[in-house]
Design a protein around this motif. Structure first.
Motif, PDB file in Angstrom:
ATOM      1  N   ALA A   1      37.643  79.814  16.186  1.00  0.00           N
ATOM      2  CA  ALA A   1      37.692  78.733  15.194  1.00  0.00           C
ATOM      3  C   ALA A   1      36.292  77.905  15.350  1.00  0.00           C
ATOM      4  CB  ALA A   1      38.887  77.947  15.230  1.00  0.00           C
ATOM      5  N   GLN A   2      35.773  77.966  16.557  1.00  0.00           N
ATOM      6  CA  GLN A   2      34.434  77.393  16.861  1.00  0.00           C
ATOM      7  C   GLN A   2      33.240  78.314  15.983  1.00  0.00           C
ATOM      8  OE1 GLN A   2      35.031  77.100  21.076  1.00  0.00           O
ATOM      9  NE2 GLN A   2      34.902  74.898  20.822  1.00  0.00           N
ATOM     10  N   ALA A   3      32.534  77.468  15.111  1.00  0.00           N
ATOM     11  CA  ALA A   3      31.784  78.319  14.407  1.00  0.00           C
ATOM     12  C   ALA A   3      30.416  77.873  14.471  1.00  0.00           C
ATOM     13  CB  ALA A   3      32.250  78.309  12.776  1.00  0.00           C
ATOM     14  N   MET A   4      30.008  77.408  15.685  1.00  0.00           N
ATOM     15  CA  MET A   4      28.781  76.733  15.593  1.00  0.00           C
ATOM     16  C   MET A   4      27.733  77.785  16.238  1.00  0.00           C
ATOM     17  SD  MET A   4      29.043  73.724  14.522  1.00  0.00           S
ATOM     18  CE  MET A   4      27.327  72.845  14.859  1.00  0.00           C
ATOM     19  N   PRO A   5      26.599  77.954  15.928  1.00  0.00           N
ATOM     20  CA  PRO A   5      25.446  78.982  16.319  1.00  0.00           C
ATOM     21  C   PRO A   5      25.503  79.101  17.705  1.00  0.00           C
ATOM     22  CG  PRO A   5      24.264  77.599  14.739  1.00  0.00           C
ATOM     23  CD  PRO A   5      25.915  76.880  14.979  1.00  0.00           C
ATOM     24  N   GLU A   6      25.801  77.871  18.494  1.00  0.00           N
ATOM     25  CA  GLU A   6      25.825  78.236  20.158  1.00  0.00           C
ATOM     26  C   GLU A   6      26.906  78.658  20.425  1.00  0.00           C
ATOM     27  OE1 GLU A   6      26.804  73.745  19.068  1.00  0.00           O
ATOM     28  OE2 GLU A   6      25.415  75.297  18.474  1.00  0.00           O
ATOM     29  N   ASP A   7      28.235  78.822  19.868  1.00  0.00           N
ATOM     30  CA  ASP A   7      29.510  79.325  20.001  1.00  0.00           C
ATOM     31  C   ASP A   7      29.247  80.866  19.967  1.00  0.00           C
ATOM     32  OD1 ASP A   7      31.076  77.092  20.439  1.00  0.00           O
ATOM     33  OD2 ASP A   7      30.954  76.796  18.449  1.00  0.00           O
ATOM     34  N   ARG A   8      28.605  81.430  18.881  1.00  0.00           N
ATOM     35  CA  ARG A   8      28.442  82.795  18.682  1.00  0.00           C
ATOM     36  C   ARG A   8      27.563  83.163  19.913  1.00  0.00           C
ATOM     37  NH1 ARG A   8      25.133  86.696  16.812  1.00  0.00           N
ATOM     38  NH2 ARG A   8      26.184  88.190  15.378  1.00  0.00           N
ATOM     39  N   GLN A   9      26.612  82.472  20.195  1.00  0.00           N
ATOM     40  CA  GLN A   9      25.551  82.767  21.418  1.00  0.00           C
ATOM     41  C   GLN A   9      26.469  82.831  22.803  1.00  0.00           C
ATOM     42  OE1 GLN A   9      22.620  84.295  20.756  1.00  0.00           O
ATOM     43  NE2 GLN A   9      23.038  85.017  22.954  1.00  0.00           N
ATOM     44  N   LYS A  10      27.152  81.888  22.961  1.00  0.00           N
ATOM     45  CA  LYS A  10      27.994  81.720  24.192  1.00  0.00           C
ATOM     46  C   LYS A  10      29.215  83.093  24.204  1.00  0.00           C
ATOM     47  CE  LYS A  10      31.372  78.714  26.496  1.00  0.00           C
ATOM     48  NZ  LYS A  10      32.068  77.487  26.156  1.00  0.00           N
ATOM     49  N   SER A  11      29.477  83.434  23.010  1.00  0.00           N
ATOM     50  CA  SER A  11      30.512  84.532  23.158  1.00  0.00           C
ATOM     51  C   SER A  11      29.779  85.866  23.543  1.00  0.00           C
ATOM     52  CB  SER A  11      31.091  84.884  21.753  1.00  0.00           C
ATOM     53  OG  SER A  11      31.879  83.688  21.353  1.00  0.00           O
ATOM     54  N   LEU A  12      28.535  85.957  22.848  1.00  0.00           N
ATOM     55  CA  LEU A  12      27.759  87.401  23.077  1.00  0.00           C
ATOM     56  C   LEU A  12      27.246  87.228  24.624  1.00  0.00           C
ATOM     57  CD1 LEU A  12      25.650  87.454  19.784  1.00  0.00           C
ATOM     58  CD2 LEU A  12      27.693  88.738  20.510  1.00  0.00           C
ATOM     59  N   ASP A  13      26.784  85.977  24.988  1.00  0.00           N
ATOM     60  CA  ASP A  13      26.426  85.821  26.434  1.00  0.00           C
ATOM     61  C   ASP A  13      27.553  86.368  27.612  1.00  0.00           C
ATOM     62  OD1 ASP A  13      23.922  85.178  25.608  1.00  0.00           O
ATOM     63  OD2 ASP A  13      24.251  82.990  26.106  1.00  0.00           O
ATOM     64  N   ALA A  14      28.542  86.104  27.147  1.00  0.00           N
ATOM     65  CA  ALA A  14      30.017  86.523  27.845  1.00  0.00           C
ATOM     66  C   ALA A  14      30.200  87.907  28.019  1.00  0.00           C
ATOM     67  CB  ALA A  14      31.021  85.639  27.481  1.00  0.00           C
ATOM     68  N   GLY A  15      29.663  88.497  26.958  1.00  0.00           N
ATOM     69  CA  GLY A  15      29.629  90.012  26.745  1.00  0.00           C
ATOM     70  C   GLY A  15      30.485  90.626  25.645  1.00  0.00           C
ATOM     71  N   ALA A  16      30.731  89.702  24.618  1.00  0.00           N
ATOM     72  CA  ALA A  16      31.232  90.252  23.511  1.00  0.00           C
ATOM     73  C   ALA A  16      30.052  91.171  22.631  1.00  0.00           C
ATOM     74  CB  ALA A  16      31.939  89.129  22.477  1.00  0.00           C
ATOM     75  N   GLN A  17      30.724  91.989  22.001  1.00  0.00           N
ATOM     76  CA  GLN A  17      29.792  92.823  21.332  1.00  0.00           C
ATOM     77  C   GLN A  17      29.573  92.144  19.741  1.00  0.00           C
ATOM     78  OE1 GLN A  17      31.478  94.612  23.131  1.00  0.00           O
ATOM     79  NE2 GLN A  17      29.625  95.461  24.537  1.00  0.00           N
ATOM     80  N   ASP A  18      30.229  91.382  19.321  1.00  0.00           N
ATOM     81  CA  ASP A  18      30.405  90.871  18.098  1.00  0.00           C
ATOM     82  C   ASP A  18      31.167  89.439  17.981  1.00  0.00           C
ATOM     83  OD1 ASP A  18      29.463  90.214  15.535  1.00  0.00           O
ATOM     84  OD2 ASP A  18      29.738  92.436  15.062  1.00  0.00           O
ATOM     85  N   TYR A  19      30.999  88.869  16.858  1.00  0.00           N
ATOM     86  CA  TYR A  19      31.730  87.367  16.772  1.00  0.00           C
ATOM     87  C   TYR A  19      32.156  87.411  15.379  1.00  0.00           C
ATOM     88  CZ  TYR A  19      31.130  82.272  16.301  1.00  0.00           C
ATOM     89  OH  TYR A  19      31.643  81.172  15.922  1.00  0.00           O
ATOM     90  N   VAL A  20      33.360  86.874  15.231  1.00  0.00           N
ATOM     91  CA  VAL A  20      33.933  86.625  13.751  1.00  0.00           C
ATOM     92  C   VAL A  20      34.611  85.196  14.006  1.00  0.00           C
ATOM     93  CG1 VAL A  20      35.493  87.264  12.163  1.00  0.00           C
ATOM     94  CG2 VAL A  20      34.249  89.006  13.187  1.00  0.00           C
ATOM     95  N   SER A  21      34.175  84.331  12.918  1.00  0.00           N
ATOM     96  CA  SER A  21      34.808  83.112  13.122  1.00  0.00           C
ATOM     97  C   SER A  21      36.067  82.798  12.105  1.00  0.00           C
ATOM     98  CB  SER A  21      33.940  81.774  12.541  1.00  0.00           C
ATOM     99  OG  SER A  21      33.310  82.233  11.189  1.00  0.00           O
ATOM    100  N   LYS A  22      37.012  82.003  12.521  1.00  0.00           N
ATOM    101  CA  LYS A  22      38.308  81.783  11.852  1.00  0.00           C
ATOM    102  C   LYS A  22      37.885  80.790  10.836  1.00  0.00           C
ATOM    103  CE  LYS A  22      41.438  82.656  15.881  1.00  0.00           C
ATOM    104  NZ  LYS A  22      42.233  82.095  16.410  1.00  0.00           N
ATOM    105  N   PRO A  23      38.275  80.640   9.851  1.00  0.00           N
ATOM    106  CA  PRO A  23      39.503  81.582   9.090  1.00  0.00           C
ATOM    107  C   PRO A  23      38.665  82.964   9.053  1.00  0.00           C
ATOM    108  CG  PRO A  23      38.928  79.977   7.441  1.00  0.00           C
ATOM    109  CD  PRO A  23      38.320  79.327   8.566  1.00  0.00           C
ATOM    110  N   ILE A  24      39.435  84.028   9.248  1.00  0.00           N
ATOM    111  CA  ILE A  24      38.850  85.283   9.494  1.00  0.00           C
ATOM    112  C   ILE A  24      38.681  85.939   8.114  1.00  0.00           C
ATOM    113  CG2 ILE A  24      38.940  87.748  10.186  1.00  0.00           C
ATOM    114  CD1 ILE A  24      40.646  86.646  12.422  1.00  0.00           C
ATOM    115  N   ASP A  25      37.105  86.485   7.833  1.00  0.00           N
ATOM    116  CA  ASP A  25      36.809  87.119   6.542  1.00  0.00           C
ATOM    117  C   ASP A  25      37.011  88.572   7.018  1.00  0.00           C
ATOM    118  OD1 ASP A  25      35.361  88.749   5.057  1.00  0.00           O
ATOM    119  OD2 ASP A  25      34.051  87.115   4.385  1.00  0.00           O
ATOM    120  N   ILE A  26      38.208  89.154   6.482  1.00  0.00           N
ATOM    121  CA  ILE A  26      38.628  90.565   6.811  1.00  0.00           C
ATOM    122  C   ILE A  26      37.652  91.526   6.335  1.00  0.00           C
ATOM    123  CG2 ILE A  26      40.262  92.370   6.120  1.00  0.00           C
ATOM    124  CD1 ILE A  26      41.511  90.218   7.772  1.00  0.00           C
ATOM    125  N   ASP A  27      36.506  91.288   5.423  1.00  0.00           N
ATOM    126  CA  ASP A  27      35.567  92.356   5.131  1.00  0.00           C
ATOM    127  C   ASP A  27      34.647  92.246   6.193  1.00  0.00           C
ATOM    128  OD1 ASP A  27      36.559  93.430   2.867  1.00  0.00           O
ATOM    129  OD2 ASP A  27      35.793  91.806   1.703  1.00  0.00           O
TER     130      ASP A  27
END
Length: 121
Positions: free
Chosen positions: A85-111
């Motif tokens: 649910a954290q949709a700031m640009p730095e949250d995306r980077q933090k997720s990728l830095d932790a080892g995630a391949q991709d990032y989707v914010s909530k509420p989830i866009d199914i497409d």
């Protein structure tokens, strides 16, 4: 090919909604509400193709869980999509830095989510 997806979210309502949507698109779904349980499931079930990891969970958050997955040789190759649910640009980077391949914010866009899942195959 029907991908098998593990949904990890501490809110059963999120799991329920995602499970319904993804099953209707032909995916096989496993789920759990704790990161530690998710890691154990990955170690037992080598048919899981993708993990949807909620980043904000009690006990162990998604960042720590992804780091453990990346540092566990038997499961380190499994792609993880961070869901938060954290949709700031730095949250995306933090997720990728932790080892995630991709990032989707909530509420989830199914497409967007389906595209992220399909990109990983």
């Amino acid at each position: 090919m029907n991908k098998k997806i593990l949904i990890v979210d501490d809110d059963p309502r999120n799991i329920f909604a995602l499970k319904l949507t993804l099953k209707s698109r032909g995916y096989q779904i496993e789920s759990c509400t704790m990161a530690r349980e998710a890691i154990q499931m990955l170690q037992k079930d080598n048919a899981i193709d993708v993990v949807l990891m909620d980043m904000m969970m009690p006990e162990m958050d998604g960042y720590e869980a992804i780091r453990i997955i990346r540092n566990t040789p038997s499961i380190s190759r499994i792609p993880v999509i961070a869901v938060t649910a954290q949709a700031m640009p730095e949250d995306r980077q933090k997720s990728l830095d932790a080892g995630a391949q991709d990032y989707v914010s909530k509420p989830i866009d199914i497409d967007q989510l389906i595209n992220a899942i399909e990109k990983l195959s």
